[in-house]
Motif scaffolding. Structure first.
Motif, PDB file in Angstrom:
ATOM      1  N   THR A 243     -50.240 -43.966  30.128  1.00 41.23           N
ATOM      2  CA  THR A 243     -49.233 -44.320  31.148  1.00 41.23           C
ATOM      3  C   THR A 243     -49.097 -45.826  31.311  1.00 41.23           C
ATOM      4  OG1 THR A 243     -50.944 -44.145  32.848  1.00 41.23           O
ATOM      5  CG2 THR A 243     -49.579 -42.195  32.476  1.00 41.23           C
ATOM      6  N   ASN A 244     -49.337 -46.587  30.237  1.00 36.88           N
ATOM      7  CA  ASN A 244     -49.384 -48.042  30.381  1.00 36.88           C
ATOM      8  C   ASN A 244     -48.016 -48.705  30.242  1.00 36.88           C
ATOM      9  OD1 ASN A 244     -49.191 -47.377  27.714  1.00 36.88           O
ATOM     10  ND2 ASN A 244     -50.587 -48.964  26.975  1.00 36.88           N
ATOM     11  N   ARG A 245     -46.946 -47.954  30.243  1.00 38.58           N
ATOM     12  CA  ARG A 245     -45.605 -48.544  30.175  1.00 38.58           C
ATOM     13  C   ARG A 245     -44.937 -48.385  31.536  1.00 38.58           C
ATOM     14  NH1 ARG A 245     -41.153 -47.325  25.532  1.00 38.58           N
ATOM     15  NH2 ARG A 245     -42.666 -48.523  24.338  1.00 38.58           N
ATOM     16  N   TYR A 246     -44.846 -49.491  32.268  1.00 36.18           N
ATOM     17  CA  TYR A 246     -44.235 -49.457  33.597  1.00 36.18           C
ATOM     18  C   TYR A 246     -42.710 -49.530  33.533  1.00 36.18           C
ATOM     19  CZ  TYR A 246     -48.848 -50.296  35.658  1.00 36.18           C
ATOM     20  OH  TYR A 246     -50.155 -50.192  36.050  1.00 36.18           O
ATOM     21  N   VAL A 247     -42.164 -50.116  32.465  1.00 43.71           N
ATOM     22  CA  VAL A 247     -40.715 -50.251  32.322  1.00 43.71           C
ATOM     23  C   VAL A 247     -40.210 -49.178  31.364  1.00 43.71           C
ATOM     24  CG1 VAL A 247     -38.833 -51.769  31.603  1.00 43.71           C
ATOM     25  CG2 VAL A 247     -40.829 -52.725  32.770  1.00 43.71           C
ATOM     26  N   GLU A 248     -39.213 -48.431  31.801  1.00 46.24           N
ATOM     27  CA  GLU A 248     -38.604 -47.381  30.989  1.00 46.24           C
ATOM     28  C   GLU A 248     -37.094 -47.576  30.962  1.00 46.24           C
ATOM     29  OE1 GLU A 248     -40.017 -45.179  29.204  1.00 46.24           O
ATOM     30  OE2 GLU A 248     -41.973 -44.672  30.050  1.00 46.24           O
ATOM     31  N   THR A 249     -36.440 -46.960  30.002  1.00 46.89           N
ATOM     32  CA  THR A 249     -34.981 -46.918  30.032  1.00 46.89           C
ATOM     33  C   THR A 249     -34.539 -45.810  30.971  1.00 46.89           C
ATOM     34  OG1 THR A 249     -34.884 -45.375  28.178  1.00 46.89           O
ATOM     35  CG2 THR A 249     -34.807 -47.739  27.658  1.00 46.89           C
ATOM     36  N   GLY A 250     -33.298 -45.898  31.398  1.00 42.84           N
ATOM     37  CA  GLY A 250     -32.753 -44.828  32.222  1.00 42.84           C
ATOM     38  C   GLY A 250     -32.765 -43.492  31.500  1.00 42.84           C
ATOM     39  N   PHE A 251     -32.761 -43.534  30.152  1.00 43.22           N
ATOM     40  CA  PHE A 251     -32.791 -42.286  29.382  1.00 43.22           C
ATOM     41  C   PHE A 251     -34.072 -41.509  29.660  1.00 43.22           C
ATOM     42  CE2 PHE A 251     -34.055 -39.809  25.690  1.00 43.22           C
ATOM     43  CZ  PHE A 251     -32.929 -39.028  25.476  1.00 43.22           C
ATOM     44  N   TRP A 252     -35.230 -42.179  29.469  1.00 41.58           N
ATOM     45  CA  TRP A 252     -36.506 -41.472  29.656  1.00 41.58           C
ATOM     46  C   TRP A 252     -36.786 -41.210  31.138  1.00 41.58           C
ATOM     47  CZ3 TRP A 252     -38.530 -39.071  25.797  1.00 41.58           C
ATOM     48  CH2 TRP A 252     -38.418 -39.574  24.491  1.00 41.58           C
ATOM     49  N   ASN A 253     -36.357 -42.110  32.007  1.00 44.36           N
ATOM     50  CA  ASN A 253     -36.673 -41.977  33.433  1.00 44.36           C
ATOM     51  C   ASN A 253     -35.753 -40.989  34.151  1.00 44.36           C
ATOM     52  OD1 ASN A 253     -38.546 -43.504  35.460  1.00 44.36           O
ATOM     53  ND2 ASN A 253     -36.608 -43.318  36.549  1.00 44.36           N
ATOM     54  N   PHE A 254     -34.501 -40.856  33.673  1.00 48.55           N
ATOM     55  CA  PHE A 254     -33.532 -40.006  34.375  1.00 48.55           C
ATOM     56  C   PHE A 254     -32.825 -39.009  33.465  1.00 48.55           C
ATOM     57  CE2 PHE A 254     -33.374 -43.998  37.007  1.00 48.55           C
ATOM     58  CZ  PHE A 254     -33.956 -43.465  38.143  1.00 48.55           C
ATOM     59  N   ASP A 255     -32.138 -39.498  32.436  1.00 45.93           N
ATOM     60  CA  ASP A 255     -31.246 -38.629  31.654  1.00 45.93           C
ATOM     61  C   ASP A 255     -31.994 -37.484  30.985  1.00 45.93           C
ATOM     62  OD1 ASP A 255     -28.817 -40.001  32.179  1.00 45.93           O
ATOM     63  OD2 ASP A 255     -29.427 -41.571  30.798  1.00 45.93           O
ATOM     64  N   ALA A 256     -33.130 -37.773  30.356  1.00 48.13           N
ATOM     65  CA  ALA A 256     -33.884 -36.725  29.676  1.00 48.13           C
ATOM     66  C   ALA A 256     -34.403 -35.675  30.655  1.00 48.13           C
ATOM     67  CB  ALA A 256     -35.045 -37.336  28.907  1.00 48.13           C
ATOM     68  N   LEU A 257     -34.449 -36.021  31.947  1.00 45.86           N
ATOM     69  CA  LEU A 257     -34.898 -35.081  32.983  1.00 45.86           C
ATOM     70  C   LEU A 257     -33.726 -34.332  33.624  1.00 45.86           C
ATOM     71  CD1 LEU A 257     -37.366 -37.098  32.731  1.00 45.86           C
ATOM     72  CD2 LEU A 257     -37.853 -36.548  35.112  1.00 45.86           C
ATOM     73  N   VAL A 259     -31.237 -35.617  35.215  1.00 46.65           N
ATOM     74  CA  VAL A 259     -30.811 -36.254  36.460  1.00 46.65           C
ATOM     75  C   VAL A 259     -29.455 -36.909  36.194  1.00 46.65           C
ATOM     76  CG1 VAL A 259     -31.322 -38.003  38.205  1.00 46.65           C
ATOM     77  CG2 VAL A 259     -33.185 -36.685  37.172  1.00 46.65           C
ATOM     78  N   PRO A 260     -28.384 -36.507  36.879  1.00 47.35           N
ATOM     79  CA  PRO A 260     -27.058 -37.056  36.590  1.00 47.35           C
ATOM     80  C   PRO A 260     -26.982 -38.552  36.876  1.00 47.35           C
ATOM     81  CG  PRO A 260     -27.014 -35.779  38.619  1.00 47.35           C
ATOM     82  CD  PRO A 260     -28.359 -35.538  38.000  1.00 47.35           C
ATOM     83  N   GLN A 261     -26.087 -39.231  36.206  1.00 45.36           N
ATOM     84  CA  GLN A 261     -25.982 -40.680  36.354  1.00 45.36           C
ATOM     85  C   GLN A 261     -25.407 -41.094  37.710  1.00 45.36           C
ATOM     86  OE1 GLN A 261     -23.905 -42.079  32.842  1.00 45.36           O
ATOM     87  NE2 GLN A 261     -25.772 -41.980  31.604  1.00 45.36           N
ATOM     88  N   GLN A 262     -24.838 -40.134  38.452  1.00 42.48           N
ATOM     89  CA  GLN A 262     -24.342 -40.445  39.796  1.00 42.48           C
ATOM     90  C   GLN A 262     -25.346 -40.083  40.889  1.00 42.48           C
ATOM     91  OE1 GLN A 262     -22.816 -38.337  37.693  1.00 42.48           O
ATOM     92  NE2 GLN A 262     -21.012 -39.416  36.934  1.00 42.48           N
ATOM     93  N   ARG A 335     -20.559 -32.024  33.752  1.00 39.90           N
ATOM     94  CA  ARG A 335     -19.132 -32.236  33.448  1.00 39.90           C
ATOM     95  C   ARG A 335     -18.619 -33.558  34.037  1.00 39.90           C
ATOM     96  NH1 ARG A 335     -16.847 -26.401  35.111  1.00 39.90           N
ATOM     97  NH2 ARG A 335     -18.392 -26.728  36.737  1.00 39.90           N
ATOM     98  N   TYR A 336     -19.214 -34.651  33.558  1.00 38.57           N
ATOM     99  CA  TYR A 336     -18.755 -35.980  33.950  1.00 38.57           C
ATOM    100  C   TYR A 336     -18.842 -36.882  32.717  1.00 38.57           C
ATOM    101  CZ  TYR A 336     -23.661 -37.503  33.897  1.00 38.57           C
ATOM    102  OH  TYR A 336     -24.937 -37.808  33.514  1.00 38.57           O
ATOM    103  N   PRO A 337     -18.116 -37.990  32.704  1.00 38.12           N
ATOM    104  CA  PRO A 337     -18.180 -38.903  31.544  1.00 38.12           C
ATOM    105  C   PRO A 337     -19.506 -39.662  31.507  1.00 38.12           C
ATOM    106  CG  PRO A 337     -16.720 -39.797  33.222  1.00 38.12           C
ATOM    107  CD  PRO A 337     -17.090 -38.415  33.677  1.00 38.12           C
ATOM    108  N   TRP A 338     -20.393 -39.238  30.638  1.00 33.22           N
ATOM    109  CA  TRP A 338     -21.740 -39.824  30.513  1.00 33.22           C
ATOM    110  C   TRP A 338     -21.643 -41.189  29.833  1.00 33.22           C
ATOM    111  CZ3 TRP A 338     -25.196 -41.084  26.524  1.00 33.22           C
ATOM    112  CH2 TRP A 338     -26.556 -41.115  26.855  1.00 33.22           C
ATOM    113  N   ARG A 339     -22.277 -42.213  30.414  1.00 33.99           N
ATOM    114  CA  ARG A 339     -22.146 -43.575  29.920  1.00 33.99           C
ATOM    115  C   ARG A 339     -23.442 -44.026  29.222  1.00 33.99           C
ATOM    116  NH1 ARG A 339     -22.182 -46.633  34.232  1.00 33.99           N
ATOM    117  NH2 ARG A 339     -21.423 -48.514  33.179  1.00 33.99           N
ATOM    118  N   GLU A 340     -23.283 -44.494  27.988  1.00 29.56           N
ATOM    119  CA  GLU A 340     -24.439 -44.921  27.202  1.00 29.56           C
ATOM    120  C   GLU A 340     -25.127 -46.132  27.828  1.00 29.56           C
ATOM    121  OE1 GLU A 340     -24.948 -47.027  22.900  1.00 29.56           O
ATOM    122  OE2 GLU A 340     -23.983 -45.043  22.889  1.00 29.56           O
TER     123      GLU A 340
END
Length: 520
Positions: A243-257, A259-262, A335-340
């Motif tokens: 668990t030594n990585r404190y900084v993540e991308t929104g992909f690993w922290n939210f999208d892969a879980l 969690v919608p971008q809104q 069903r929303y426009p997912w932003r990279e």
């Protein structure tokens, strides 16, 4: 000094059965007296009792008033001596600014002075009684005042401060004598050779004496409780995640879980975003990293290693995007426009579930029953108060297996928390974007006499698991709780800022004992 005082104590007791240190040695510090008394008490020559009482002491201003008179008395005297009256603006020149300001108000209030028709100050009486000075004289002589209201008023005026006074009641002991017999502290070879040791008195060992504290490091209470949690997980067959990585991308922290971008959790007021660099990379192999997506588990085989190198990160990226944007795997998605660019934004991780997600993606190369756990720091953009910090520690567990059910999750939670001494549990339906069903876990707190939330749990959604490549019939339990809450309960801490952060008392860290969670 203590040796001389010990002799003086014995001399004082020669004509009396009992003496008070405050009377016999009024100017000697209590610490010096106690040192002498302990020396005599260890020889059973005297007995003593400690007397503690609160005493009043004059402040510097109070001592000045006791010696020269109160501010109001000085104002009255100045006005009285000015036979034809005194202008108010002349008072500071005669008495000083502070005495004039405080004194004239009190003098008017007491009716000692008044203004004549010309606006001059004149005396309203022939003589006065300086009560304040008399009260302070009494306190100076007796260290107290019979009227508690007077003491309270003088303390409010900052003329008196209260302090604890320690004195001793001293009486003769069973081995009292007017002189202290010399006691030898060492047995020498010379004493043994000439047999003089037979006629000498040796100082007895004090086996109750405390040793000198050894300066050393100490484990923080959080680390003590963390160690107990780790032992529980290891006993139950779990493997610890890196668990030594404190900084993540929104992909690993939210999208892969899933969690919608809104989702509100992704707003600036809830999450810390990194400004430089503003974005990270898409999911990819990192052979020189300890990120969970590239770490081999202890159960991995050589066959697993081959499949590790063939993880299709691009396909995973596309599937996560599809399940959000248009739906997939039997789900209609959001069903929303997912932003990279939103998915690649860098954040301080808000939960260690980002680590669990990468580990489950790794597990998809060889789907099998697995148990993972992590205990590490996470970050939330929250207002700091007695129960919340912008960073805290999350305890998380994940179980992957085939045929898991909600009843099994409830049963496991009862077993897991039972190992911590929490047996009376309740489960309440809840909502999480990445678990369904979801449950909040409540335990009964006997000290507070109420139910308190102790964790959150659920079964990971297919929209999260199937894009990883895990089989449709594989189910995953997930649950988490903070490390700070059980630590605060165990150590009786009511303000989390006293447990973690720059306000932590190092004495608290050094003096608290090791914790032992209650177990079956």
């Amino acid at each position: 000094m203590a040796a001389d005082l010990a002799s003086q104590v014995l001399e004082e007791l020669s004509s009396k059965d009992e003496i008070l240190s405050a009377d016999a040695f009024p100017s000697t510090p209590s610490s010096t007296i106690k040192s002498a008394l302990d020396r005599l008490n260890s020889r059973e020559m005297i007995l003593y009792q400690v007397i503690e009482k609160e005493e009043a002491h004059l402040t510097e201003e109070g001592q000045l008033i006791a010696a020269e008179g109160s501010h109001e008395a000085k104002v009255f005297e100045a006005v009285r001596q000015a036979v034809e009256g005194l202008r108010i603006d002349h008072l500071p020149k005669l008495l000083g600014k502070e005495s004039a300001k405080v004194g004239q108000g009190k003098a008017f209030k007491e009716g000692w002075i008044k203004k004549d028709k010309n606006g001059l100050l004149v005396a309203n009486t022939e003589s006065i009684t300086d009560t304040t000075r008399e009260q302070l004289q009494t306190i100076k002589d007796t260290r107290t005042h019979p009227d508690s209201k007077v003491l309270a008023d003088l303390r409010k005026r900052k003329l008196v401060v209260m302090g604890k006074a320690i004195s001793f009641s001293i009486a003769k002991g069973p081995k009292y004598a007017r002189e202290i017999a010399k006691e030898e502290t060492d047995l020498t070879s010379e004493m043994l050779a000439n047999d003089s040791w037979k006629n000498l008195k040796f100082k007895p060992y004090n086996f109750k004496a405390r040793g000198v504290p050894i300066p050393c490091g100490a484990l923080h209470p959080l680390n003590k409780v963390r160690h107990e949690f780790r032992q529980i997980f290891f006993e139950m067959g779990f493997e610890e995640m890196p668990t030594n990585r404190y900084v993540e991308t929104g992909f690993w922290n939210f999208d892969a879980l899933f969690v919608p971008q809104q989702h509100p959790a992704r707003d600036l007021q809830d999450t810390f975003y990194i400004a430089d660099p503003p974005q990270g990379d898409k999911p990819r192999p990192e052979p020189n990293s300890s990120h969970p997506s590239t770490v081999k588990t202890s159960l991995s085989t050589s066959k697993d290693s081959q499949s590790d190198r063939t993880l299709n990160y691009e396909q995973y990226w596309s599937d996560v995007r599809a399940v959000h944007e248009s739906g997939k795997y039997g789900s209609i998605g959001y069903r929303y426009p997912w932003r990279e660019e939103e998915s690649l934004r860098l954040v301080l991780r808000t939960h260690t579930t980002a680590v669990s997600t990468a580990m489950l993606h790794k597990l998809s190369t060889n789907p099998r029953p697995a148990r993972y756990f992590s205990i590490d720091r996470v970050f939330r953009n929250e207002s700091v108060d007695a129960t919340h910090l912008a960073e805290f520690h999350q305890v998380e567990g994940v179980i992957a297996d085939f045929g898991l059910t909600l009843g099994g999750l409830i049963g496991f939670m009862e077993t897991f928390f039972g190992k911590m001494g929490v047996h009376n549990l309740r489960f309440k339906p809840a909502y999480n974007p990445y678990t369904e069903p979801s449950m909040e876990i409540f335990g009964y707190h006997a000290g507070l006499k109420k139910w308190v939330e102790i964790g959150n749990s659920g079964m990971f959604r297919p929209e999260m698991l199937e894009p990883m490549g895990l089989p449709k019939n594989m189910r995953v339990y997930g649950w988490g709780l903070s490390l700070e809450r059980p630590t605060m309960i165990k150590y009786g801490v009511s303000n989390i800022r006293e447990l973690l952060g720059h306000k932590v008392d190092l004495g608290f860290v050094e003096s608290n004992p090791a914790v032992r969670l209650e177990r079956d």
